[in-house]
Design an enzyme around this catalytic site. Structure first.
Site, PDB file in Angstrom:
ATOM      1  N   GLU B  32       0.836  -1.202   0.000  1.00  0.00           N
ATOM      2  CA  GLU B  32       0.000   0.000   0.000  1.00  0.00           C
ATOM      3  C   GLU B  32       0.873   1.256   0.000  1.00  0.00           C
ATOM      4  O   GLU B  32       0.582   2.240  -0.684  1.00  0.00           O
ATOM      5  CB  GLU B  32      -0.900  -0.022   1.233  1.00  0.00           C
ATOM      6  CG  GLU B  32      -1.860   1.134   1.310  1.00  0.00           C
ATOM      7  CD  GLU B  32      -2.132   1.514   2.754  1.00  0.00           C
ATOM      8  OE1 GLU B  32      -2.066   0.630   3.636  1.00  0.00           O
ATOM      9  OE2 GLU B  32      -2.386   2.700   2.996  1.00  0.00           O
ATOM     10  N   ASP B  36       0.461   3.748  -3.078  1.00  0.00           N
ATOM     11  CA  ASP B  36       0.050   5.136  -2.857  1.00  0.00           C
ATOM     12  C   ASP B  36       0.958   6.090  -3.640  1.00  0.00           C
ATOM     13  O   ASP B  36       0.492   7.031  -4.290  1.00  0.00           O
ATOM     14  CB  ASP B  36       0.125   5.417  -1.346  1.00  0.00           C
ATOM     15  CG  ASP B  36      -0.109   6.868  -1.003  1.00  0.00           C
ATOM     16  OD1 ASP B  36      -1.269   7.283  -1.010  1.00  0.00           O
ATOM     17  OD2 ASP B  36       0.871   7.581  -0.727  1.00  0.00           O
ATOM     18  N   ASP B 105      -7.199   1.034   0.656  1.00  0.00           N
ATOM     19  CA  ASP B 105      -5.855   0.504   0.888  1.00  0.00           C
ATOM     20  C   ASP B 105      -5.571  -0.698  -0.018  1.00  0.00           C
ATOM     21  O   ASP B 105      -4.472  -0.843  -0.553  1.00  0.00           O
ATOM     22  CB  ASP B 105      -5.691   0.077   2.358  1.00  0.00           C
ATOM     23  CG  ASP B 105      -5.661   1.269   3.300  1.00  0.00           C
ATOM     24  OD1 ASP B 105      -5.644   2.416   2.813  1.00  0.00           O
ATOM     25  OD2 ASP B 105      -5.643   1.055   4.522  1.00  0.00           O
ATOM     26  N   GLU B 108      -4.807   0.549  -3.496  1.00  0.00           N
ATOM     27  CA  GLU B 108      -3.438   1.078  -3.596  1.00  0.00           C
ATOM     28  C   GLU B 108      -2.424  -0.059  -3.628  1.00  0.00           C
ATOM     29  O   GLU B 108      -1.466  -0.036  -4.406  1.00  0.00           O
ATOM     30  CB  GLU B 108      -3.147   2.018  -2.420  1.00  0.00           C
ATOM     31  CG  GLU B 108      -3.910   3.333  -2.522  1.00  0.00           C
ATOM     32  CD  GLU B 108      -3.587   4.291  -1.380  1.00  0.00           C
ATOM     33  OE1 GLU B 108      -3.669   5.501  -1.592  1.00  0.00           O
ATOM     34  OE2 GLU B 108      -3.257   3.818  -0.273  1.00  0.00           O
TER      35      GLU B 108
END
Lengths: 218, 218
Positions: B32, B36, B105, B108
């Site tokens: 994650e 991101d 999450d 990502e």
């Protein structure tokens, strides 16, 4: 531009990266937006690979150490970007070419300029060369999660965490342990942890408590 | 995984991306972190290209609209990631597979899994397909900087900004105008602007005041 270690096909891109907004438009602000994001992902991946056991929180913390304005200004100075900055007369007079924020922004913009002049792989290679040694040089927090949690609670004068073994399962040579870590202050909190040893499970639970404390503070 | 529109060479990566930390370790938290950052740069570039005249501040604002937890949860639902989430028993009982933050999450993490399974270009193509229409659908703020500044000051009941022409230079067909924009509240501030017309220079100065106000608030 002697120190740039990247040769531009389109030198106008490098010029744009070095043009501060005080010099008018177009300037490096849009490139800086893109370069900030590029730097973020390239350094994220370097840390991801270099620290296979680091948690997400630890990776974030390490990255923030590497890509803050002050740290990037150091890189910009090594590349001598200040010598080629294009500034408006006001910034020129007040020594803007020496200012951390202006240098850091120019470096971020330069990362995007390299990307636009070539491609992601070339940009990544360039950034990696600049950050390889820096990444090797920052130690991971040498303190484990249990130690950090304990020290923090002690510093506040609060009760120490209570760890409890809840369950263990699996065959003897590959057991999994489930533990809880409970604290009373600054709020009552219980987190679960799991690991291949009781100690590893406790570390996991302590890390989870630290994360929850961090989230509730932010 | 029917809706993923990307076929993994290594399905274990996709599994990892869908493993929430409540299910133990390894889980998707590290992916994650990387995802991101990847999403940040890919969407940044899409906006950079789609809005050649948008300022850095405007690009940031547009990106925040596209990649916040709620918006990413919508994407995750379209991909039906919730159906394949691996959750701990507590999260399972409380319906964690429907929760925005867990879905965002996982999305990502999936971006990073696609990247690791292939390369930057393939990951970018996948993300672009998912965000193309979303980016076309969000309008740029239709209000220009002068209007936004004026409306904001009016709403607060503060004095309106004063614009002043300081200088104009260059030949008649390619003149450059320098203006200042001054406000009194919430603090006395003067910013310079430059443009090919007086109006453009005023917009530039108003944008600069807005930016300084934003910086001093954050």
């Amino acid at each position: 531009m002697a120190k740039l270690t990247y040769r531009f096909r389109d030198p106008a891109l490098a010029q744009l990266a070095l043009t501060h907004r005080s010099a008018g438009k177009p300037n490096n602000e849009r490139l800086e937006f893109l370069g900030d994001a590029l730097l973020g992902v390239i350094v994220a991946e370097m840390l991801y690979d270099a620290h296979p056991n680091a948690s997400e929180g630890e990776l974030s913390r390490l990255r923030a150490q590497l890509v803050n304005g002050q740290a990037l200004a150091v890189v910009a100075r090594e590349l001598e970007l200040g010598d080629d900055l294009k500034l408006g007369s006001g910034e020129l007079k007040s020594g803007g070419f020496r200012r951390d924020s202006i240098l850091a922004d120019a470096f971020e913009a330069m990362v995007a300029a390299v990307y636009q002049d070539s491609d992601f792989d070339a940009c990544r290679n360039w950034v990696r060369e600049l950050f390889d040694e820096r990444i090797a040089a920052i130690p991971r927090s040498s303190k484990d999660a249990k130690t950090r949690l304990q020290e923090w609670l002690q510093a506040k004068g609060w009760p120490l965490p209570q760890y409890e073994l809840k369950d263990s399962h699996g065959e003897d040579h590959a057991k999994t342990f489930d533990v809880t870590c409970a604290i009373e202050e600054p709020q009552a909190l219980v987190a679960e942890g799991r690991g291949g040893s009781r100690r590893a499970a406790e570390q996991d639970a302590a890390e989870s408590v630290l994360r929850q404390l961090q989230e509730s503070r932010s």
